[in-house]
Enzyme design. Sequence first.
Site, short mmCIF file in Angstrom:
data_model
loop_
_atom_site.label_atom_id
_atom_site.label_comp_id
_atom_site.label_asym_id
_atom_site.label_seq_id
_atom_site.Cartn_x
_atom_site.Cartn_y
_atom_site.Cartn_z
N GLU A 258 0.81 -1.22 0.00
CA GLU A 258 0.00 0.00 0.00
C GLU A 258 0.84 1.27 0.00
O GLU A 258 0.46 2.27 -0.63
CB GLU A 258 -0.96 0.00 1.20
CG GLU A 258 -2.18 -0.88 1.04
CD GLU A 258 -1.91 -2.35 1.34
OE1 GLU A 258 -2.82 -3.17 1.13
OE2 GLU A 258 -0.78 -2.67 1.79
N HIS B 96 -11.85 -5.27 9.00
CA HIS B 96 -12.44 -5.02 7.69
C HIS B 96 -13.78 -4.30 7.82
O HIS B 96 -14.67 -4.47 6.99
CB HIS B 96 -12.66 -6.34 6.94
CG HIS B 96 -11.42 -7.02 6.50
ND1 HIS B 96 -10.53 -7.61 7.37
CD2 HIS B 96 -10.88 -7.22 5.26
CE1 HIS B 96 -9.52 -8.14 6.70
NE2 HIS B 96 -9.71 -7.91 5.42
#
Length: 645
Positions: free
Chosen positions: A374, A443
């Site tokens: 990322e 999540h």
Amino acid sequence: MAFIRQFEEKVLELGQEGHVAGSVHLCLGQEAIPVGAMSVLEPTDKVFSTYRGHGWALACGADPLALMAEIAQRADGVNGGRAGSPMLSVPDVGFMGENSIIGAGLPIAAGVAMANQMQENGSVVLASLGDGAMNQGGTTEAMIFAAARNLPVIFACENNGWAEMTPTSATTRGEHLARRGQGLGIESHIVDGNDPVAVAEAVEKAAAVCRSGAGPVLLEFKTARLSGHYNKDIQHYRPAEDIEAAQAEDPLLRLRDLENIPAEDAQRIEQEVAEEMNSLAEKVRQMSAPPVGDVLEHLYAPELPALEHKPDAPSKDLAYGRAVNEALKDALKRREEVLVYGEDIAVAGGVFGVTRGLQKEFGEQRVFDTPIAETAILGSAVGAAIAGMKPVVEIMWADFVFVALDQIVNQASNVRYVNRSKIHAPMVIRMQQGVTPGSCAQHSQSVEAILSHVPGIKVGLPGTPQDAYAMTLAAIEDPDPVVLIEHRSMYQDTGKVALGGPSERVGGAALRRDGADVAIITWGPMVAAALEAAEQLSAQGIEASVLDLRWLRPLDDDAIEAVVARSGGRVIVAHQAFQTGGFGAEVSARITEKHFSELAGPVLRIGTPDVRMPSAPSLQEELLPNSADIVRAAQRLASHSFAGR
């Protein structure tokens, strides 16, 4: 090299006199590396450096007076005093800037190199880093990203044996850091960094490799540090023998030997440089501090002109996720500089299939998968944007952005402001967030408040399929970094979507329903819940307005003011994020500060309780706010039955 040496010594003197605020990191002892490197690189090549980068800026051709003025935070500095010593940049001469976050500049350099590759301009990027930065995850991610795409970037590790105040040997196994590059499949070499000729030869060969399409290259320059980590470092931790060994490796002494420079010639050069440095320093001493009147300027681009009104385009029913896909497709067709990339977004189309089919239509150079990295994804987007591309990158889950938050908070947000709009980073970051049945605590988070806290970026949350399309296009057309946060529970929601191109600019709330009894201010997935609650309230004789903020930065204060007045000061703010510290607190505070006299009672906030999100759907349902919560809050407001009154 003598010029850089005395420049740094004069900067140290100015600091001791009180003309420089804060810390300064000098490159004393490392002068041969920028001088040797820039003697063989081309004028179109770019350089990124660590915060020990004054020598690189000078070697690139920066005006020494303006550079010294910036270090002293003067108005006539290269960045007008906005950068100071550790972040200064001179993009006009190819010096793209220092970075005070260790290792953070490397992913950005990879992004510029990627733009060079796509633009086929033959240019190379050199990114310098210290030996300590070799232990940063972002460094490894940048190298992996560059290797995966064969990018024309030279990673120049200036190994002076000290990672700030810790010897490199205490934290790193093995004698040579270059071996790490070899482990990543990158051509890597060890170079005598105190020999400018050896440096020049190594960089020239590395640049040729990069220009041939076989990059990247890692060069480990063995060098020495002749001063402390920063200007006030007394080096109490450093053994005397280490200091003596470094002095014995002084590159200026080496250069005299290499070039057989007579002592009298060396003395003459030193004297000429000293006179120039004295003159520069005296001018800096007389310079003014930056004017405060423009301190708020250059955070964002000037407001764009309004779009011309177009007849309503024909609309069709589309799912929210498909609407995003159509917007990306339209942008890729219209603007050849648009790139779409991220983890698994090419063939698979991402976890939720949002980008499916785009690579097939637009090719592997414009739509592609990346390593699971990322920091490299976001950092490369910053660099590519600076270099003229328009990257649209995806972070698979919003929860994952925290492993790379630096590239948003410390990098993308600063580009325009520090450079006073000389360069900027018009990139788009897409991510999805929120709770769906079975999702776990890693999540399920809603991160909009954290990102909206950062000046220099813009943040939007599309709440309808039409907005998913229009706001995506608006973000791509915008000249600043934009974060778009989608909600995965909405990807299959369908609605009318008018296609056909940009229909709006970034910014502006939408009044989804008008009512005079209570105002419900919300965004994202709670828009549907608010509209459902409004229908239930209407059956009870309570008419509610529903204001969808859509963009949290910039925030539409005018729309908030209007809906507060329309509702008689009865206001609910609802979001799915945790209540404490959620963006609803910001909205509530603004209303209280600006419209207190109009309020019929306190602004009521609705959000998820402050608890980690469990995976079991039944437990999630117990925690998530819904339309029933909004109805109850509205009933309290309508009856003026406020808790504690």
